[in-house]
Structure formats: C-alpha cells, structure tokens
Design an enzyme around this catalytic site. Structure first.
Site, mmCIF file in Angstrom:
data_model
loop_
_atom_site.group_PDB
_atom_site.id
_atom_site.type_symbol
_atom_site.label_atom_id
_atom_site.label_comp_id
_atom_site.label_asym_id
_atom_site.label_seq_id
_atom_site.Cartn_x
_atom_site.Cartn_y
_atom_site.Cartn_z
ATOM 1 N N GLN A 269 0.855 -1.196 0.000
ATOM 2 C CA GLN A 269 0.000 0.000 0.000
ATOM 3 C C GLN A 269 0.885 1.238 0.000
ATOM 4 O O GLN A 269 1.589 1.514 0.972
ATOM 5 C CB GLN A 269 -0.918 -0.001 1.243
ATOM 6 C CG GLN A 269 -1.879 1.181 1.286
ATOM 7 C CD GLN A 269 -2.764 1.176 2.529
ATOM 8 O OE1 GLN A 269 -2.565 0.372 3.454
ATOM 9 N NE2 GLN A 269 -3.730 2.075 2.575
ATOM 10 N N HIS B 4 -8.272 2.905 -0.272
ATOM 11 C CA HIS B 4 -8.756 3.123 -1.644
ATOM 12 C C HIS B 4 -8.946 1.791 -2.327
ATOM 13 O O HIS B 4 -8.200 0.840 -2.109
ATOM 14 C CB HIS B 4 -7.791 3.996 -2.447
ATOM 15 C CG HIS B 4 -6.365 3.538 -2.428
ATOM 16 N ND1 HIS B 4 -5.547 3.734 -1.344
ATOM 17 C CD2 HIS B 4 -5.616 2.879 -3.346
ATOM 18 C CE1 HIS B 4 -4.354 3.231 -1.595
ATOM 19 N NE2 HIS B 4 -4.363 2.688 -2.805
HETATM 20 P P1 5GP Z 1 -1.564 1.724 -3.749
HETATM 21 O O1 5GP Z 1 -0.256 1.154 -4.169
HETATM 22 O O2 5GP Z 1 -1.460 2.516 -2.479
HETATM 23 O O3 5GP Z 1 -2.663 0.695 -3.726
HETATM 24 O O4 5GP Z 1 -2.005 2.711 -4.917
HETATM 25 C C1 5GP Z 1 -1.874 4.092 -4.885
HETATM 26 C C2 5GP Z 1 -2.367 4.589 -6.213
HETATM 27 O O5 5GP Z 1 -2.493 6.003 -6.133
HETATM 28 C C3 5GP Z 1 -1.397 4.301 -7.380
HETATM 29 O O6 5GP Z 1 -2.080 3.545 -8.364
HETATM 30 C C4 5GP Z 1 -0.991 5.686 -7.873
HETATM 31 O O7 5GP Z 1 -0.861 5.764 -9.274
HETATM 32 C C5 5GP Z 1 -2.111 6.558 -7.357
HETATM 33 N N1 5GP Z 1 -1.701 7.918 -7.066
HETATM 34 C C6 5GP Z 1 -0.602 8.325 -6.383
HETATM 35 N N2 5GP Z 1 -0.542 9.668 -6.288
HETATM 36 C C7 5GP Z 1 -1.658 10.125 -6.913
HETATM 37 C C8 5GP Z 1 -2.175 11.441 -7.144
HETATM 38 O O8 5GP Z 1 -1.606 12.457 -6.740
HETATM 39 N N3 5GP Z 1 -3.350 11.534 -7.819
HETATM 40 C C9 5GP Z 1 -4.022 10.428 -8.271
HETATM 41 N N4 5GP Z 1 -5.155 10.636 -8.935
HETATM 42 N N5 5GP Z 1 -3.561 9.180 -8.070
HETATM 43 C C10 5GP Z 1 -2.397 9.024 -7.402
#
Ligand code: 5GP
Length: 109
Positions: A98, A104
């Site tokens: 994460q 999310h």
């Molecule tokens: P995780 O790895 O935490 O499940 O996913 C985080 C997600 O957030 C990633 O797919 C990444 O591309 C997205 N993300 C990171 N920073 C931002 C941002 O500033 N805006 C948006 N819309 N998405 C983001």
C-alpha cells in the site's frame, strides 16, 4: 498505526491538490488514477480518514460502507464493466504494497 493526515488522498479530499473527479456521494469519492494500469482505472475512497479496509469495516458507520459500495457499483454499471469484467483491488499495509495510506479501491476495467 495512526492515520497520517499528510497522505496524498487526504490532500485531495482537502482540495489542496487537484484530481479528476469521476463521481461522488455524501461519503465517498471516485477519481482517475494518475498512472492508469488499465484503460479505465478509478480510485474509490471514503471521505473520512480510514487507513485501510480493516480500519474502515471495523469503525465506519453502516451508511459510509453502503455509500462507498454504491459509488463503486454505480461506476461498474455506468461503464458497463459487468459485461466484460473488471478487477477491484485494495492493497493494505507494507506487506500488501500500500503506497497511499488512505483506504482506496482500485477499479480496473
Ligand atoms: P496503492 O499502491 O497505495 O494501492 O495505490 C496508490 C495509487 O495512487 C497508485 O495507483 C498511484 O498511481 C495513485 N496515485 C498516487 N498519487 C496520486 C495522485 O496524486 N493523484 C491520483 N489521482 N492518483 C495518485
């Protein structure tokens, strides 16, 4: 671990940084992932501060849980994702890779 108010999705919710809003209701917000991993890549988040799925389900109100699921399901319907298939992913914690420590769901179609 306590919720870190400086995470990027907390900043999006406070409107300190922009995002491309797709849909929202009283308790949840959906926007495009900044680095899409599929033709459609939405992120669905609760508006209140929950770090991960376990935190959310353990402490959120029934209405917040319903609203987040309703919003996600409305996007599935709106974009006909139920026809051809989709993925829902929620990464949790360090072992779950994460990156952003605000709950999310990735909805990929
Ligand atoms: P995780 O790895 O935490 O499940 O996913 C985080 C997600 O957030 C990633 O797919 C990444 O591309 C997205 N993300 C990171 N920073 C931002 C941002 O500033 N805006 C948006 N819309 N998405 C983001």
């Amino acid at each position: 671990m306590t919720y870190d108010e400086s995470n990027i999705f907390a900043k999006i919710l406070r409107k300190e940084i922009p995002c491309n809003v797709i849909a929202e209701n009283l308790n949840a917000l959906a926007f495009n992932d900044i680095a899409p991993a599929a033709p459609m890549h939405f992120l669905i988040i609760p508006k209140k501060s929950y770090q991960n799925y376990h935190d959310f389900i353990s402490t959120a109100s029934r209405q917040e849980i319903i609203d987040l699921n309703d919003l996600m399901n409305s996007l599935i319907s709106k974009h006909n994702l139920h026809e051809n298939g989709y993925r829902i992913i929620t990464n949790t914690g360090n072992d779950g890779n994460q990156e952003v420590k605000h709950l999310h769901f990735h909805l990929l179609g």
